[in-house]
Design a protein around this motif. Structure first.
Motif, PDB file in Angstrom:
ATOM      1  N   TRP A  40       0.992  -1.266   0.116  1.00 48.09           N
ATOM      2  CA  TRP A  40      -0.010  -0.095   0.031  1.00 48.09           C
ATOM      3  C   TRP A  40       1.058   1.310   0.008  1.00 48.09           C
ATOM      4  N   PHE A  41       0.449   2.065  -1.102  1.00 46.39           N
ATOM      5  CA  PHE A  41       1.578   3.221  -1.220  1.00 46.39           C
ATOM      6  C   PHE A  41       0.826   4.574  -1.291  1.00 46.39           C
ATOM      7  N   THR A  42       1.205   5.520  -0.285  1.00 42.82           N
ATOM      8  CA  THR A  42       0.660   6.731  -0.522  1.00 42.82           C
ATOM      9  C   THR A  42       1.765   7.747  -0.714  1.00 42.82           C
ATOM     10  N   PRO A  43       1.694   8.404  -2.030  1.00 37.90           N
ATOM     11  CA  PRO A  43       2.719   9.476  -2.173  1.00 37.90           C
ATOM     12  C   PRO A  43       2.694  10.677  -1.275  1.00 37.90           C
ATOM     13  N   SER A  44       3.990  11.051  -0.916  1.00 39.30           N
ATOM     14  CA  SER A  44       4.205  12.272  -0.233  1.00 39.30           C
ATOM     15  C   SER A  44       4.186  13.671  -0.817  1.00 39.30           C
ATOM     16  N   SER A  45       4.429  13.660  -1.903  1.00 37.53           N
ATOM     17  CA  SER A  45       4.330  15.060  -2.777  1.00 37.53           C
ATOM     18  C   SER A  45       4.211  14.756  -4.338  1.00 37.53           C
ATOM     19  N   THR A  46       4.312  15.530  -4.975  1.00 38.25           N
ATOM     20  CA  THR A  46       3.910  15.518  -6.422  1.00 38.25           C
ATOM     21  C   THR A  46       5.386  14.717  -7.096  1.00 38.25           C
ATOM     22  N   LEU A  47       5.245  14.782  -8.231  1.00 39.68           N
ATOM     23  CA  LEU A  47       6.335  14.109  -8.979  1.00 39.68           C
ATOM     24  C   LEU A  47       8.068  14.592  -8.532  1.00 39.68           C
ATOM     25  N   THR A  48       8.640  13.830  -8.148  1.00 39.48           N
ATOM     26  CA  THR A  48      10.287  14.502  -7.962  1.00 39.48           C
ATOM     27  C   THR A  48      11.230  13.560  -8.852  1.00 39.48           C
ATOM     28  N   SER A  49      12.221  14.051  -8.684  1.00 44.86           N
ATOM     29  CA  SER A  49      13.412  13.420  -9.491  1.00 44.86           C
ATOM     30  C   SER A  49      13.336  11.842  -8.804  1.00 44.86           C
ATOM     31  N   GLU A  50      13.113  11.532  -7.534  1.00 43.42           N
ATOM     32  CA  GLU A  50      13.350  10.206  -7.264  1.00 43.42           C
ATOM     33  C   GLU A  50      12.366   9.252  -8.322  1.00 43.42           C
ATOM     34  N   ALA A  51      11.108   9.828  -8.314  1.00 45.31           N
ATOM     35  CA  ALA A  51       9.919   9.262  -9.014  1.00 45.31           C
ATOM     36  C   ALA A  51      10.370   8.982 -10.434  1.00 45.31           C
ATOM     37  N   GLN A  52      11.016   9.910 -11.101  1.00 43.99           N
ATOM     38  CA  GLN A  52      11.468  10.233 -12.283  1.00 43.99           C
ATOM     39  C   GLN A  52      12.391   8.922 -12.435  1.00 43.99           C
ATOM     40  N   ALA A  53      13.298   8.732 -11.511  1.00 41.60           N
ATOM     41  CA  ALA A  53      14.281   7.707 -11.549  1.00 41.60           C
ATOM     42  C   ALA A  53      13.821   6.423 -11.921  1.00 41.60           C
ATOM     43  N   LEU A  54      12.614   6.030 -11.217  1.00 45.19           N
ATOM     44  CA  LEU A  54      11.935   5.057 -11.176  1.00 45.19           C
ATOM     45  C   LEU A  54      11.144   4.697 -12.594  1.00 45.19           C
ATOM     46  N   GLY A  55      10.938   5.668 -13.413  1.00 44.45           N
ATOM     47  CA  GLY A  55      10.524   5.409 -14.815  1.00 44.45           C
ATOM     48  C   GLY A  55       9.160   5.022 -14.787  1.00 44.45           C
ATOM     49  N   LEU A  56       8.665   3.993 -15.136  1.00 52.14           N
ATOM     50  CA  LEU A  56       7.022   3.520 -15.312  1.00 52.14           C
ATOM     51  C   LEU A  56       6.594   3.425 -13.923  1.00 52.14           C
TER      52      LEU A  56
END
Length: 323
Positions: A40-56
């Motif tokens: 179960w995942f709840t994001p802490s903020s909008t798209l970040t560089s960490e999210a971009q590094a994970l791609g899809l």
């Protein structure tokens, strides 16, 4: 027999990758009959560089999400079970909002991502799962909008850096190719380091299993050279550190005796590094409680403490070794 090690690996793997992006819970119980949500995942903020590094995978993680990874091809019954759990979660969230007299937006309800190594055309057709090629990559199939559910057929994902972190959860040749791409990343890449540590732990767990299928045996063989390199590096680092410390003492006690002590200390230091890393991988943090059982663990042979670290829960380890 081999399903559970892969299930635990998938949960730990997703938790490790998604934790920088928000709150992650694994094996979360839901209301009603006793059932668990894998991740179960709840994001802490909008798209970040960490999210971009994970791609899809990072793109999936821009909204509240439930991840249900499968080692083998998901069945129609399993898809229905996942959707049932999703609806239970939605109902629980809606009840809580009603009790608190707060307004609930549709965007606050989590989406379900079913991660399967393969998905047959028949299964996708049964659920009217459609790929929106204008907005999403091949392999991502959405059910009706109101169902908030997608089936991710990992074997159909293109072999690009954007899909690497999902293809690690694939099977057979797809997973093997992804592991090769993972090891080719820069050695200081933190995602690479963490993913490999989890794969090493999976290898140790599988090796302890007497009933392996051919794919798991091939996976062990694929990971063995990397695992041995990791152990050698840990031991070598400990040996070098120990020799330095031993030589300093040897100035007063004799160079020969100092080197012997340094080598022994280095081996011990190498084993300590292995234990510390395995505790971090298993439990996400190396706190004071876990540090307190390192010395008792190191009194055991390496093959014995490795097996215990992979099989016992945190509480079992603490209770057993405190005594």
């Amino acid at each position: 027999m081999t399903r559970f090690p892969h299930d635990q690996f998938a949960k730990d793997y997703l938790k490790e990758l998604l934790t920088p992006l928000g709150q992650v819970q694994t094996s979360r119980n839901i209301a009603g009959e006793v059932r668990e949500i894998d991740v179960w995942f709840t994001p802490s903020s909008t798209l970040t560089s960490e999210a971009q590094a994970l791609g899809l995978l990072g793109r999936f993680a821009t909204t509240p999400s439930i991840f249900e990874p499968f080692r083998n091809a998901v069945t129609s019954s399993q898809v229905r079970s996942c959707i049932s759990k999703l609806f239970d979660v939605h109902a629980d969230i809606e009840r809580q909002a009603k009790r608190e007299n707060t307004r609930l937006n549709e965007s606050e309800l989590p989406k379900l991502w079913i991660l399967t190594p393969t998905a047959s055309p028949l299964l996708l057709d049964e659920f009217r799962a459609i790929n929106d090629r204008e907005s999403w990559l091949p392999g991502v199939y959405f059910l009706g909008e109101g169902l908030k559910t997608a089936i991710v057929a990992i074997h159909q994902l293109p072999r690009t850096p954007e899909t690497l972190w999902l293809r690690i959860l694939g099977k057979g040749k797809v997973q093997k190719q992804a592991i090769n791409e993972l090891t080719a990343l820069p050695e200081d890449n933190p995602l690479r380091i963490n993913a490999l540590e989890l794969l090493y732990s999976l290898r140790v767990t599988l090796e302890a299993n007497q009933n392996l299928d051919s794919e798991d045996r091939e996976l062990i063989m694929e990971l063995s050279p990397l695992y041995l390199e990791r152990l050698d590096a840990a031991v070598q680092s400990g040996v070098e550190l120990g020799i330095e410390q031993g030589i300093e003492q040897g100035i007063q006690q004799g160079i020969q005796r100092g080197i012997q002590q340094g080598i022994q200390r280095g081996i011990q230091q190498g084993e300590r590094l292995v234990v510390e890393n395995m505790l971090r991988v298993r439990f996400g943090v190396l706190d004071d409680e876990l540090r307190s059982i390192i010395e008792p663990l190191l009194e055991l042979p390496p093959e014995e403490f490795t097996q215990l670290l992979m099989q016992l829960s945190r509480n079992e380890l603490l209770d057993g070794f405190r005594r």
